[in-house]
Design an enzyme around this catalytic site. Structure first.
Site, PDB file in Angstrom:
ATOM      1  N   ARG A 217       0.811  -1.233   0.000  1.00  0.00           N
ATOM      2  CA  ARG A 217       0.000   0.000   0.000  1.00  0.00           C
ATOM      3  C   ARG A 217       0.837   1.273   0.000  1.00  0.00           C
ATOM      4  NH1 ARG A 217      -2.642  -2.729   4.054  1.00  0.00           N
ATOM      5  NH2 ARG A 217      -4.374  -3.982   3.272  1.00  0.00           N
TER       6      ARG A 217
ATOM      7  N   LYS B 251       3.400  11.931 -11.410  1.00  0.00           N
ATOM      8  CA  LYS B 251       2.588  10.997 -12.210  1.00  0.00           C
ATOM      9  C   LYS B 251       3.401   9.725 -12.430  1.00  0.00           C
ATOM     10  CE  LYS B 251      -0.174  14.232 -14.951  1.00  0.00           C
ATOM     11  NZ  LYS B 251      -0.488  14.664 -16.328  1.00  0.00           N
TER      12      LYS B 251
ATOM     13  N   GLU C 100      11.381  18.495 -25.160  1.00  0.00           N
ATOM     14  CA  GLU C 100      10.676  18.988 -23.957  1.00  0.00           C
ATOM     15  C   GLU C 100      11.328  20.271 -23.436  1.00  0.00           C
ATOM     16  OE1 GLU C 100       7.901  17.534 -23.298  1.00  0.00           O
ATOM     17  OE2 GLU C 100       8.127  15.438 -23.939  1.00  0.00           O
TER      18      GLU C 100
ATOM     19  N   LYS D  14       9.161  22.944 -14.571  1.00  0.00           N
ATOM     20  CA  LYS D  14       8.128  21.919 -14.372  1.00  0.00           C
ATOM     21  C   LYS D  14       7.661  21.895 -12.916  1.00  0.00           C
ATOM     22  CE  LYS D  14       6.150  17.582 -15.240  1.00  0.00           C
ATOM     23  NZ  LYS D  14       6.154  16.273 -15.812  1.00  0.00           N
TER      24      LYS D  14
ATOM     25  N   GLU E 290      -3.799  18.878 -12.510  1.00  0.00           N
ATOM     26  CA  GLU E 290      -4.095  19.228 -13.900  1.00  0.00           C
ATOM     27  C   GLU E 290      -5.489  19.792 -14.133  1.00  0.00           C
ATOM     28  OE1 GLU E 290      -2.268  16.667 -16.639  1.00  0.00           O
ATOM     29  OE2 GLU E 290      -3.200  17.592 -18.386  1.00  0.00           O
TER      30      GLU E 290
ATOM     31  N   ARG F  30      -1.166  23.182 -15.409  1.00  0.00           N
ATOM     32  CA  ARG F  30      -0.401  21.994 -15.809  1.00  0.00           C
ATOM     33  C   ARG F  30      -0.686  21.628 -17.259  1.00  0.00           C
ATOM     34  NH1 ARG F  30       1.151  16.813 -11.954  1.00  0.00           N
ATOM     35  NH2 ARG F  30       2.580  15.885 -13.444  1.00  0.00           N
TER      36      ARG F  30
ATOM     37  N   ASN G 116       1.221  20.474 -22.013  1.00  0.00           N
ATOM     38  CA  ASN G 116       0.784  19.659 -23.162  1.00  0.00           C
ATOM     39  C   ASN G 116       1.056  20.336 -24.501  1.00  0.00           C
ATOM     40  OD1 ASN G 116      -0.218  17.494 -21.673  1.00  0.00           O
ATOM     41  ND2 ASN G 116      -2.137  18.574 -21.283  1.00  0.00           N
TER      42      ASN G 116
ATOM     43  N   HIS H  85       1.656  18.374 -27.615  1.00  0.00           N
ATOM     44  CA  HIS H  85       1.368  16.983 -27.279  1.00  0.00           C
ATOM     45  C   HIS H  85       0.039  16.466 -27.815  1.00  0.00           C
ATOM     46  CE1 HIS H  85       4.879  17.303 -24.805  1.00  0.00           C
ATOM     47  NE2 HIS H  85       4.737  16.081 -24.330  1.00  0.00           N
TER      48      HIS H  85
ATOM     49  N   HIS I 147       0.684  13.264 -29.651  1.00  0.00           N
ATOM     50  CA  HIS I 147       0.211  11.938 -29.236  1.00  0.00           C
ATOM     51  C   HIS I 147      -0.501  11.212 -30.361  1.00  0.00           C
ATOM     52  CE1 HIS I 147       0.338  12.998 -24.695  1.00  0.00           C
ATOM     53  NE2 HIS I 147       1.414  12.334 -25.070  1.00  0.00           N
TER      54      HIS I 147
ATOM     55  N   HIS J   4       8.949  10.006 -29.011  1.00  0.00           N
ATOM     56  CA  HIS J   4       8.043  10.969 -28.393  1.00  0.00           C
ATOM     57  C   HIS J   4       8.452  12.412 -28.719  1.00  0.00           C
ATOM     58  CE1 HIS J   4       5.339  12.707 -25.473  1.00  0.00           C
ATOM     59  NE2 HIS J   4       6.354  13.325 -24.887  1.00  0.00           N
TER      60      HIS J   4
HETATM   61  N1  NAD Z   1       5.450  10.790 -15.393  1.00  0.00           N
HETATM   62  C1  NAD Z   1       5.475  11.806 -16.213  1.00  0.00           C
HETATM   63  O1  NAD Z   1       5.057  12.899 -15.886  1.00  0.00           O
HETATM   64  C2  NAD Z   1       6.064  11.603 -17.575  1.00  0.00           C
HETATM   65  C3  NAD Z   1       6.341  12.707 -18.387  1.00  0.00           C
HETATM   66  C4  NAD Z   1       6.930  12.496 -19.625  1.00  0.00           C
HETATM   67  C5  NAD Z   1       7.215  11.207 -20.038  1.00  0.00           C
HETATM   68  N2  NAD Z   1       6.913  10.158 -19.223  1.00  0.00           N
HETATM   69  C6  NAD Z   1       7.214   8.782 -19.646  1.00  0.00           C
HETATM   70  O2  NAD Z   1       8.620   8.668 -19.838  1.00  0.00           O
HETATM   71  C7  NAD Z   1       8.867   7.629 -20.781  1.00  0.00           C
HETATM   72  C8  NAD Z   1       9.914   8.099 -21.760  1.00  0.00           C
HETATM   73  O3  NAD Z   1      11.109   8.413 -21.067  1.00  0.00           O
HETATM   74  P1  NAD Z   1      12.521   8.209 -21.760  1.00  0.00           P
HETATM   75  O4  NAD Z   1      12.536   8.895 -23.054  1.00  0.00           O
HETATM   76  O5  NAD Z   1      13.568   8.538 -20.768  1.00  0.00           O
HETATM   77  O6  NAD Z   1      12.469   6.652 -22.104  1.00  0.00           O
HETATM   78  P2  NAD Z   1      13.305   5.363 -21.631  1.00  0.00           P
HETATM   79  O7  NAD Z   1      13.260   5.211 -20.157  1.00  0.00           O
HETATM   80  O8  NAD Z   1      12.813   4.245 -22.456  1.00  0.00           O
HETATM   81  O9  NAD Z   1      14.799   5.727 -22.062  1.00  0.00           O
HETATM   82  C9  NAD Z   1      15.119   5.851 -23.420  1.00  0.00           C
HETATM   83  C10 NAD Z   1      16.280   4.913 -23.801  1.00  0.00           C
HETATM   84  O10 NAD Z   1      17.473   5.463 -23.281  1.00  0.00           O
HETATM   85  C11 NAD Z   1      18.133   4.494 -22.476  1.00  0.00           C
HETATM   86  N3  NAD Z   1      18.842   5.238 -21.434  1.00  0.00           N
HETATM   87  C12 NAD Z   1      18.304   6.073 -20.497  1.00  0.00           C
HETATM   88  N4  NAD Z   1      19.289   6.656 -19.800  1.00  0.00           N
HETATM   89  C13 NAD Z   1      20.462   6.201 -20.295  1.00  0.00           C
HETATM   90  C14 NAD Z   1      21.817   6.454 -20.002  1.00  0.00           C
HETATM   91  N5  NAD Z   1      22.192   7.352 -19.091  1.00  0.00           N
HETATM   92  N6  NAD Z   1      22.752   5.769 -20.698  1.00  0.00           N
HETATM   93  C15 NAD Z   1      22.408   4.883 -21.662  1.00  0.00           C
HETATM   94  N7  NAD Z   1      21.139   4.630 -22.018  1.00  0.00           N
HETATM   95  C16 NAD Z   1      20.182   5.285 -21.332  1.00  0.00           C
HETATM   96  C17 NAD Z   1      17.052   3.559 -21.985  1.00  0.00           C
HETATM   97  O11 NAD Z   1      17.569   2.291 -21.660  1.00  0.00           O
HETATM   98  C18 NAD Z   1      16.161   3.511 -23.221  1.00  0.00           C
HETATM   99  O12 NAD Z   1      16.674   2.599 -24.153  1.00  0.00           O
HETATM  100  C19 NAD Z   1       7.543   7.278 -21.409  1.00  0.00           C
HETATM  101  O13 NAD Z   1       7.083   6.055 -20.899  1.00  0.00           O
HETATM  102  C20 NAD Z   1       6.621   8.411 -20.957  1.00  0.00           C
HETATM  103  O14 NAD Z   1       5.276   8.015 -20.819  1.00  0.00           O
HETATM  104  C21 NAD Z   1       6.350  10.338 -18.022  1.00  0.00           C
HETATM  105 ZN    ZN Z   2       6.279  14.884 -23.530  1.00  0.00          ZN
END
Ligand code: NAD
Ligand code: ZN
Length: 349
Positions: free
Chosen positions: A118, A140, A182, A224, A234, A238, A242, A245, A249, A259
């Protein structure tokens, strides 16, 4: 009486209050500080194979769960596997989970920590630009269900976020570009001076200079943080995050795009929509900046198909959509746009 003393690294701690909880931020704190923030004996690190392989030495002496990398693994099956591993490791209510990776790892870790027993304490050490400036901040956390991204999740703030720019050395170039979408988004909606700074510099300069990337990441994190502090759930501000986006999306679901690439195209079209609805006059500068950072701008896509997906967007309210549009660089607003109007403008490009 003993004087409480701090190392210079610990001095970098900043605490930000959100509605539900506070998060300690250690900007440029460094991986080694993790030992001071959380007891290794009562901590489990969660990372992915890429990050683990590139920085294996760092993980010595820590209980670590290494996951396969990629969005495909941001699903319930991974949650189940991690929960089983945690039970096996006898993790309890006093255990802290630390997500060390990109946004996939931070989203997963925050979610697992929120449901395991929990809810247990968790923190992040984001390793991609996208996770540093966006995914790790705001609370999030969640997983995908089939084609629906982030369909299941919670809003819960991490206890701490620790930065170590040294980890970026292994981040592939394409992931740098992806994250800079971003950064450019933040500049467009909130920070004209940062926009000008990005125009003066380039990706190589940020990759080469620890100081430059530290400052840029911290500035973006603060943007942020401030937006989320004002509107954690949101309802208003917030939504500005977007920008790019909505169309982004829709494009992402239909085409093989990162992305950041989808968001860059989304921002380009949002600028053109803004020209007609807010009198925005700086589309050229936005496009030049996106191109400078090797991000796509215009794209040939099946307008009808993408528009159909866009209509299903969760931000739609009956026949109208809430669209984030720039008024000028550094300031954006949320405008209600009729679907008809939107379709007409998008069809023109
Ligand atoms: N929670 C939120 O508010 C929020 C906001 C934006 C995006 N997201 C989420 O974030 C995700 C995308 O994040 P991302 O682009 O970091 O994706 P990811 O975690 O898949 O990383 C991208 C790639 O880079 C590699 N990588 C990351 N750091 C590295 C490093 N230092 N050295 C070598 N390789 C590395 C990972 O293994 C992966 O292959 C999505 O799932 C999205 O929905 C969440
Ligand atoms: Zn984004």
């Amino acid at each position: 009486m003993n004087i409480e003393h701090f190392t210079s690294e610990e001095m970098k701690k900043q605490i930000f209050k959100f509605t539900t909880a506070s998060t300690e931020f250690y900007f440029a704190g460094g991986f080694s500080l993790l030992r001071k923030i959380t007891d290794p004996k009562a901590t489990v690190l969660i990372t992915d194979e890429h990050v683990y392989k590139a920085h294996e030495r760092r993980f010595r002496g820590w209980n670590t769960i290494v996951l396969k990398s990629g969005e495909d693994y941001k699903v319930q099956a991974t949650v189940d596997a991690v929960v089983e591993a945690l039970i096996e490791m006898e993790a309890d209510r006093k255990t802290t989970l630390v997500g060390i990776g990109g946004g996939v790892i931070t989203d997963l870790t925050g979610y697992i920590a929120s449901v395991y027993m929990r809810g247990i304490r968790f923190g992040f050490l984001p390793t991609s630009i996208l996770a540093l400036v966006d995914a790790s901040i705001g609370g999030k956390n969640g997983i995908d269900v089939g084609q629906y991204k982030n369909m299941v999740g919670v809003i819960r703030q991490p206890s701490f976020i620790l930065h170590d720019m040294g980890l970026l050395k292994s981040l592939p170039r394409q992931e740098w570009e992806n994250g800079f979408a971003e950064v450019i988004k933040h500049a467009c909606i909130r920070d004209a001076a940062m926009f000008a700074g990005l125009e003066k510099n380039n990706l190589d300069a940020y990759q080469k200079s620890r100081k430059k990337i530290c400052e840029l990441v911290e500035r973006n994190a603060l943007i942020k943080i401030k937006v989320v502090q004002r509107d954690e759930f949101e309802k208003a501000d917030r939504r500005l995050l977007n920008f790019g986006h909505t169309l982004g999306h829709a494009l992402e679901t239909q085409y093989e795009l990162l992305h950041g690439q989808a968001v860059a195209i989304g921002m380009t079209y949002a600028c053109h929509i803004a020209e007609q609805l807010t009198g925005f006059r700086q589309t050229d500068r936005v496009i030049h900046l996106l191109e400078k950072y090797n991000l796509p701008t215009y794209a040939r896509f099946d307008k009808e198909k993408v528009f159909h997906v866009l209509k299903m967007d969760k931000k739609r309210e009956r026949k109208d959509m809430n669209y984030v549009l720039p008024e000028r660089i550094g300031k954006a607003v949320v405008k209600t746009v009729s679907l008809k109007q939107l379709e007409k403008i998008i069809q023109a490009f």
